[in-house]
Design a protein around this motif. Sequence first.
Motif, mmCIF file in Angstrom:
data_model
loop_
_atom_site.group_PDB
_atom_site.id
_atom_site.type_symbol
_atom_site.label_atom_id
_atom_site.label_comp_id
_atom_site.label_asym_id
_atom_site.label_seq_id
_atom_site.Cartn_x
_atom_site.Cartn_y
_atom_site.Cartn_z
ATOM 1 N N VAL A 1 102.204 -19.644 -38.761
ATOM 2 C CA VAL A 1 103.400 -20.458 -37.667
ATOM 3 C C VAL A 1 103.721 -19.246 -36.803
ATOM 4 N N ASN A 2 103.960 -18.013 -37.394
ATOM 5 C CA ASN A 2 104.514 -17.063 -36.297
ATOM 6 C C ASN A 2 103.344 -16.700 -35.204
ATOM 7 N N SER A 3 102.099 -16.580 -35.584
ATOM 8 C CA SER A 3 100.826 -16.317 -34.764
ATOM 9 C C SER A 3 100.947 -17.419 -33.717
ATOM 10 N N LEU A 4 101.015 -18.667 -34.138
ATOM 11 C CA LEU A 4 100.931 -19.824 -33.410
ATOM 12 C C LEU A 4 102.096 -19.859 -32.376
ATOM 13 N N ILE A 5 103.309 -19.626 -32.702
ATOM 14 C CA ILE A 5 104.748 -19.408 -31.970
ATOM 15 C C ILE A 5 104.167 -18.312 -30.708
ATOM 16 N N VAL A 6 103.811 -17.204 -31.376
ATOM 17 C CA VAL A 6 103.909 -16.002 -30.303
ATOM 18 C C VAL A 6 102.717 -16.355 -29.430
ATOM 19 N N SER A 7 101.520 -16.795 -29.778
ATOM 20 C CA SER A 7 100.390 -16.843 -29.110
ATOM 21 C C SER A 7 100.433 -18.199 -28.023
ATOM 22 N N ALA B 1 103.631 -19.107 -26.671
ATOM 23 C CA ALA B 1 104.870 -18.626 -25.734
ATOM 24 C C ALA B 1 103.816 -17.688 -24.774
ATOM 25 N N ILE B 2 103.015 -16.831 -25.275
ATOM 26 C CA ILE B 2 102.221 -15.733 -24.433
ATOM 27 C C ILE B 2 101.305 -16.552 -23.427
ATOM 28 N N THR B 3 100.718 -17.509 -24.056
ATOM 29 C CA THR B 3 99.814 -18.274 -23.208
ATOM 30 C C THR B 3 100.493 -19.074 -21.875
ATOM 31 N N LEU B 4 101.512 -19.622 -22.295
ATOM 32 C CA LEU B 4 102.380 -20.381 -21.320
ATOM 33 C C LEU B 4 103.096 -19.781 -20.322
ATOM 34 N N GLY B 5 103.672 -18.482 -20.568
ATOM 35 C CA GLY B 5 104.481 -17.558 -19.763
ATOM 36 C C GLY B 5 103.107 -16.831 -19.025
ATOM 37 N N ILE C 1 92.640 -19.696 -22.225
ATOM 38 C CA ILE C 1 91.618 -19.327 -23.496
ATOM 39 C C ILE C 1 91.663 -17.997 -23.674
ATOM 40 N N PHE C 2 91.478 -17.372 -22.768
ATOM 41 C CA PHE C 2 91.424 -15.764 -23.025
ATOM 42 C C PHE C 2 92.717 -14.994 -23.613
ATOM 43 N N THR C 3 93.850 -15.790 -22.952
ATOM 44 C CA THR C 3 94.985 -15.231 -23.276
ATOM 45 C C THR C 3 95.583 -15.515 -24.870
ATOM 46 N N PHE C 4 95.092 -16.643 -25.017
ATOM 47 C CA PHE C 4 95.618 -17.168 -26.448
ATOM 48 C C PHE C 4 94.880 -16.332 -27.396
ATOM 49 N N MET C 5 93.450 -16.137 -27.170
ATOM 50 C CA MET C 5 92.591 -15.366 -27.951
ATOM 51 C C MET C 5 93.149 -14.133 -28.087
ATOM 52 N N ALA C 6 93.358 -13.373 -27.128
ATOM 53 C CA ALA C 6 93.746 -12.188 -27.042
ATOM 54 C C ALA C 6 95.238 -11.937 -27.889
ATOM 55 N N ALA C 7 96.149 -12.960 -27.846
ATOM 56 C CA ALA C 7 97.385 -12.773 -28.250
ATOM 57 C C ALA C 7 97.224 -13.160 -29.917
ATOM 58 N N TRP C 8 96.472 -14.012 -30.230
ATOM 59 C CA TRP C 8 96.082 -14.405 -31.668
ATOM 60 C C TRP C 8 95.539 -13.249 -32.502
ATOM 61 N N ASN C 9 94.627 -12.659 -31.805
ATOM 62 C CA ASN C 9 93.749 -11.250 -32.265
ATOM 63 C C ASN C 9 94.729 -9.941 -32.107
ATOM 64 N N ASP C 10 95.727 -10.130 -31.576
ATOM 65 C CA ASP C 10 96.346 -8.692 -31.286
ATOM 66 C C ASP C 10 96.822 -8.216 -32.576
ATOM 67 N N PHE C 11 96.617 -6.891 -32.921
ATOM 68 C CA PHE C 11 97.071 -6.368 -34.339
ATOM 69 C C PHE C 11 98.110 -5.200 -33.865
ATOM 70 N N MET C 12 97.704 -4.299 -32.939
ATOM 71 C CA MET C 12 98.124 -3.038 -32.814
ATOM 72 C C MET C 12 99.799 -3.102 -32.397
ATOM 73 N N TRP C 13 99.926 -3.894 -31.128
ATOM 74 C CA TRP C 13 101.506 -4.008 -30.646
ATOM 75 C C TRP C 13 102.361 -4.783 -31.693
ATOM 76 N N LEU D 1 87.798 -18.923 -33.081
ATOM 77 C CA LEU D 1 86.452 -19.155 -32.928
ATOM 78 C C LEU D 1 86.322 -20.572 -32.626
ATOM 79 N N LEU D 2 86.558 -21.620 -33.368
ATOM 80 C CA LEU D 2 86.629 -22.978 -33.005
ATOM 81 C C LEU D 2 87.162 -23.490 -31.506
ATOM 82 N N LEU D 3 88.234 -22.856 -31.228
ATOM 83 C CA LEU D 3 89.070 -22.980 -29.844
ATOM 84 C C LEU D 3 87.943 -22.552 -28.843
#
Length: 278
Positions: A75-81, A83-87, A202-214, A257-259
Amino acid sequence: MSREVGGSRWNAILVNGGLLALAIVSLAPLAWMVSVSFMPAGEASRFPPPMLPSAATLANYHQLFERTGMADNFVNSLIVSLAITLGSLLFNTLAGYAFAKLRFAGRERVFQVLLAALVIPAQVAMLPLFLLMKQLHLVNSFGGVIVPALATVFGIFLVRQYARSIPDELLEAARMDGAGELRIFFQIVLPMLKPVLVTLSIFTFMAAWNDFMWPLIVLTDQDHYTLPVALASLSREHVMDVELMMAGAVVTVVPVLLLFLLLQRYYIQGLLLGSVKG
């Protein structure tokens, strides 16, 4: 003539066969990951490792969500991804349109500086960015993850290249009819940017979902962890539980991946349109 047809057919067979072989090699680790996630505990550690589970079970997924709290991290990943995508859609679209169609002092110089920032590794900016988030009291909050990702140079560049194809005459006609800049943007420009907006989302959501370091740097409370960070934390506690780790990896990888597979046509179309029309 028949010799040319036969040669073309063999060339097609060789090319398609090579592509199929590369696809199998690329998908084999993913397929094995999914297979291991359904294996009973300890089965994947045997030698040689089995390719298919002897008795498929959902026990690993049950343990993952019931005992480790991975559902909250999902749920945390979904919220963050989201929010980042819409913004990102809002800010990158506004900035890209401004650089493409609005005239203001220093427009080209500012854009050149933005492009130059692409060559700077993201890791270099993490320390000053963390200090800035600390001053804004956004450390250990979703805001600390979301705010730095609301605008990106790549997103601005992508929208700008596509927005340059919008006819200036159309915008001037709207201004002569008394339409303000915001009305022009939301009622005329935004609908015309739909293909590139799908690509950017699509690009933003995938990048936000997979982001690890930050997220690993800015989030200190486990209750705020996103899926990649939670999976890394889980691996330290269950390093020998290969099946549980693979179940966590499936939960992390498969949604994006499905997205991508569902929307890849729009993704590629937007990139091609942006590159050709720009």
